[in-house]
Design an enzyme around this catalytic site. Structure first.
Site, short mmCIF file in Angstrom:
data_model
loop_
_atom_site.label_atom_id
_atom_site.label_comp_id
_atom_site.label_asym_id
_atom_site.label_seq_id
_atom_site.Cartn_x
_atom_site.Cartn_y
_atom_site.Cartn_z
N LEU A 155 -9.00 -3.54 -2.84
CA LEU A 155 -7.39 -3.22 -2.68
C LEU A 155 -6.61 -3.84 -2.19
O LEU A 155 -7.07 -4.49 -0.87
CB LEU A 155 -7.27 -1.68 -2.43
CG LEU A 155 -7.71 -1.21 -1.04
CD1 LEU A 155 -6.50 -0.36 -0.57
CD2 LEU A 155 -8.92 -0.48 -0.93
N CYS A 156 -5.23 -4.26 -2.35
CA CYS A 156 -4.47 -5.15 -1.57
C CYS A 156 -5.12 -6.31 -1.33
O CYS A 156 -6.00 -6.92 -2.18
CB CYS A 156 -4.08 -4.32 -0.32
SG CYS A 156 -2.63 -4.85 0.46
N THR A 157 -5.06 -6.82 -0.03
CA THR A 157 -5.37 -8.08 0.27
C THR A 157 -7.01 -8.28 0.40
O THR A 157 -7.52 -9.31 0.83
CB THR A 157 -4.92 -8.88 1.58
OG1 THR A 157 -4.83 -7.89 2.48
CG2 THR A 157 -3.47 -9.28 1.04
#
Length: 245
Positions: A155-157
């Site tokens: 998730l995300c970076t």
């Protein structure tokens, strides 16, 4: 009905009543002749490991952990969630200084879900995703973790750690909007969706996407009723589009 089942039934009924406005006693009454779709008690536990590293984002790690851990209240299937670190048991300091105790060793062979949060991508010299990519150990461990029966989720970076491991090359995926160009340059097939489910690879974009990623994984692994129960309890509705293969 044993005590565990009774507690789960009460929790589910309470959440359903809050979400729908129906009194808990009414919400707890099943329709005649229907069976629960929230899972089977005789199945193996669903085992989820959330990966921690120095500089991990607090919201990234907490949202999927809480959603997955709370899902055990809405299914007859046991759910086991733990924080793990490649460096083994110890203390990990997150992006904003939160110190987290990790009690469990790195053991992806014991997991069904391996969830990789992000953090620190905008600060290349500080602890976080970039530091872990330069170090190389975590991307190598993630690449080695692949096996049948394991879903790796980022998730995300945190998705950029999966990219550094070669897991997103040629595959549908997404990440935080500021890292999307890097993801594409490294061979990922970008989908503009909140969550992208490509089977054993599931990714999500955005700082708060850990909620939506985890709710989708609960829906996929434990059923729609479990996801709906969680939404009622959390007072949060999954947002955005889920792209599926």
């Amino acid at each position: 009905m044993n005590r565990r089942t009774l507690l789960r039934t009460a929790a589910t009924a309470g959440a359903a009543g809050l979400a729908s406005g129906v009194p808990a006693a009414t919400a707890a009454t099943p329709a005649s002749g229907t069976a629960s779709s929230s899972g089977s008690g005789d199945r193996d536990p669903l085992r989820a490991h959330v990966v921690l590293f120095r500089g991990v984002e607090e919201l990234d790690l907490a949202a999927p952990y809480e959603v997955l851990a709370a899902s055990g209240h809405f299914t007859e299937r046991d759910v086991e969630v733990r924080y793990v670190s490649l460096d083994g048991p110890g203390t990990v300091t997150a992006t904003f200084g939160t110190r987290l105790r990790v009690d469990h060793r790195w053991a992806p062979e014991e997991a069904d879900l391996l969830v990789v949060p992000g953090g620190g991508y905008a600060r290349r010299e500080d602890p976080g995703v970039w530091a872990e990519i330069r170090r190389g150990a975590l991307p190598r461990a993630l690449a080695a973790a692949r096996r049948p029966g394991l879903t790796i989720a980022g998730l995300c970076t945190g998705v950029m750690l999966l990219s550094a491991a070669g897991l997103t090359r040629g595959r549908p995926c997404t990440t935080h909007h500021r890292a999307q160009a890097d993801l594409v340059e490294q061979g990922g097939v970008l989908k503009q969706a909140r969550v992208v489910d490509d089977g054993d690879l599931v990714t999500a974009g955005g700082v708060t996407s850990g909620l939506d990623l985890a709710l989708w994984l609960v829906r996929r692994e434990l059923g729609v009723d479990a996801a709906l129960g969680l939404e009622g309890m959390l007072e949060y509705e999954a947002r955005g589009t889920v792209w599926t293969a």
